[in-house]
Design an enzyme around this catalytic site. Structure first.
Site, short mmCIF file in Angstrom:
data_model
loop_
_atom_site.label_atom_id
_atom_site.label_comp_id
_atom_site.label_asym_id
_atom_site.label_seq_id
_atom_site.Cartn_x
_atom_site.Cartn_y
_atom_site.Cartn_z
N CYS A 9 0.84 -1.18 0.00
CA CYS A 9 0.00 0.00 0.00
C CYS A 9 0.88 1.23 0.00
O CYS A 9 2.09 1.13 0.04
CB CYS A 9 -0.86 0.04 1.26
N GLY A 35 -1.22 0.80 -4.99
CA GLY A 35 -2.49 0.19 -4.60
C GLY A 35 -3.65 0.84 -5.31
O GLY A 35 -3.78 2.06 -5.29
N ASN A 109 1.26 0.78 5.85
CA ASN A 109 1.80 0.00 4.74
C ASN A 109 2.67 -1.09 5.34
O ASN A 109 3.58 -0.78 6.10
CB ASN A 109 2.62 0.90 3.80
N GLY A 110 2.38 -2.32 4.98
CA GLY A 110 3.18 -3.44 5.50
C GLY A 110 2.27 -4.54 5.96
O GLY A 110 1.07 -4.55 5.67
N TYR A 251 10.42 -4.20 -8.52
CA TYR A 251 9.13 -4.01 -9.17
C TYR A 251 8.29 -2.86 -8.61
O TYR A 251 7.64 -2.12 -9.34
CB TYR A 251 8.30 -5.30 -9.06
#
Ligand code: AMP
Length: 454
Positions: A9, A35, A109-110, A251
């Site tokens: 995210c 996201g 995020n995570g 990526y």
């Protein structure tokens, strides 16, 4: 318990700016690649928090009118990526709560690795959960903490969670930014042009709003933002050798960002150069799988001297192929998204560069497409090592069984994707590209090596 939520995210926090929610909104646009499933912003006007969140892209969730209701000089925002199947609005962020000290909103995020354990303990003590998100654990830990001040409660809470987290908390008067002790996911601090601060998952958000990069939030560090003050730094989690997610370079991050102190674009190009050095092959052209493979293909072409061509067109109006739940849908989406430039590739020996092979679906589909368009040979080159293991720290990779490299040899994968040859970047070359040395091994490479840290 669902474990596939709240993964790759983006988070943003704006503090001390009159148009905080607008800046958060623009930042979320720059972070949309992290996201696409849901987006949300909470702002504080000093007395009250205001939240808007919904499923869909940032552009769909917000408009001028909605943003105008998000008043105040501080705001936190989130874009959510999760595997499909759960499209509940409840699982969108920010997570908002009223509790004995007032109101708070959290963006995360995570992925927390002890989420189930923490949640079960909380449930035993009577907590009621509304979502599947591990972030909700934090709300409960903070609300139930016996400490008097929010700051102490946040410290208390983050000491009880494990795994990957880049977090931003918003209260009515303050903002807090925090990174886990390994610094798995990125989080940077910047200064806004007309006063105030920004924290964001990637620096491409800073460029968009004209902010100046100050530094990365340190692993285990808590930053406290209070009106009229410089951010206060506290090292609240023990500092250890960092384990930054190497997949951010492969990526995930946008090429124009600097993450973990390095340019993503340059790093990806270096991966392509290393790939050309260790896996050379004669061909008429190097073509990228757009967009992920572009910087590595440029690097490969520069190093090998083979011309770079745009052999595949990407339709930008279709979301990422990975999102769909069934194989059939994924196949269809790849077809809609990528089409061959027949005149360029007909009768030619082509090297196709992509950043990674996960399930193998994309490569197989692309190679078939290039052959149908008349390519005489297709040589697949991948600018990362075989993805053999799932990620538990916030990147959405499928189960081990679905990872093609976990069950097939190189030759079997090559046959499956119908390539004339297949070669990957090896671990040593990947680490050279990210400038990591044995005595300064600061990256998590678990998705390629199975060596997990937490
Ligand atoms: P696959 O078809 O499963 O082999 O997917 C490989 C493609 O997905 C490559 O083109 C990558 O750029 C892209 N990719 C790799 N990891 C992810 C991820 N976590 N989420 C979305 N796309 C990804």
């Amino acid at each position: 318990m669902r474990e596939d939520i709240n993964e790759k995210c983006a988070v943003v926090g704006i503090f001390g700016h009159e148009e905080a929610s607008k800046l958060a909104y623009f930042s979320l646009h720059a972070l949309q690649h992290r996201g696409q499933e849901a987006a949300g912003i909470s702002s504080s006007d000093g007395k009250k928090l205001h939240t808007i969140k919904d499923r869909g892209l940032v552009m769909r969730v917000f408009n001028e009118k909605k943003l105008s209701t998000l008043s105040g000089s501080s705001a936190v925002g989130h874009t959510r990526y999760s595997t499909a199947g759960d499209d509940s609005i409840l699982d969108a962020q920010p997570v908002f709560a009223r509790y004995d000290l007032g109101e708070m909103a959290i963006v995360h995020n995570g992925n927390l690795t002890n989420a189930d354990e923490v949640r079960n303990k909380l449930i035993e003590k009577g907590a009621i959960f509304q979502t599947f998100m591990d972030t909700e654990n934090l709300i409960h830990l903070i609300a139930k903490s016996s400490k008097d001040k929010l700051l102490e409660r946040i410290i208390d809470a983050v000491q009880r969670i494990e795994g990957a987290f880049s977090l931003v908390f918003l209260s009515r008067s303050k903002m807090f930014a925090m990174r886990d002790r390994f610094g798995f996911r990125p989080l940077s601090l910047g200064k806004l042009p007309n006063g105030g601060y920004i924290v964001a998952s990637e620096t491409c958000a800073f460029d968009l709003v004209g902010a100046t990069f100050i530094r990365d939030v340190k692993p285990g560090e808590l930053l406290i933002f209070e009106e009229g003050k410089e951010p206060i730094s506290m090292q609240v989690l023990e500092s250890v050798t960092p384990k930054h997610c190497i997949f951010e370079y492969v990526y995930f991050a946008r090429p124009d960002s600097n993450v973990f102190g390095q340019s993503v674009y340059q790093t990806r190009k270096d991966m392509g150069k290393e790939l050309a050095k260790i896996n050379p092959i004669e061909a008429d052209m190097v073509i990228p799988v757009p967009d992920g493979g572009v910087p590595a293909a440029i690097g490969y072409a520069q190093e090998s001297g083979i011309p770079y061509e745009m052999g595949i067109m990407r339709n930008h109006y279709i979301g990422r192929t990975f999102i769909e739940p069934t194989q059939e849908m994924r196949d269809l989406k790849v077809k809609m998204k990528l089409s061959p430039m027949t005149d360029i590739i007909k009768g030619k020996k082509v090297i196709v560069v992509d950043d990674s092979i996960v399930r193998g679906t994309t490569s197989r589909r692309i190679i078939r497409m290039l052959k149908e368009a008349g390519a005489s040979e297709v040589h697949m080159r991948v600018s990362s090592p075989p993805t053999t293991d799932p990620c538990f720290y916030g990147v959405d990779t499928p189960d081990k069984e679905s990872l093609i490299a976990s069950k097939m040899s190189n030759q079997e994968i090559c046959d499956y994707i119908e390539a004339d040859s297949l070669a990957y970047l090896d671990e040593a070359a990947l680490l050279r590209s990210v400038k990591s040395t044995a005595d300064e091994d600061k990256y998590c490479t678990a998705c390629f090596t199975g060596k997990y840290i937490v």
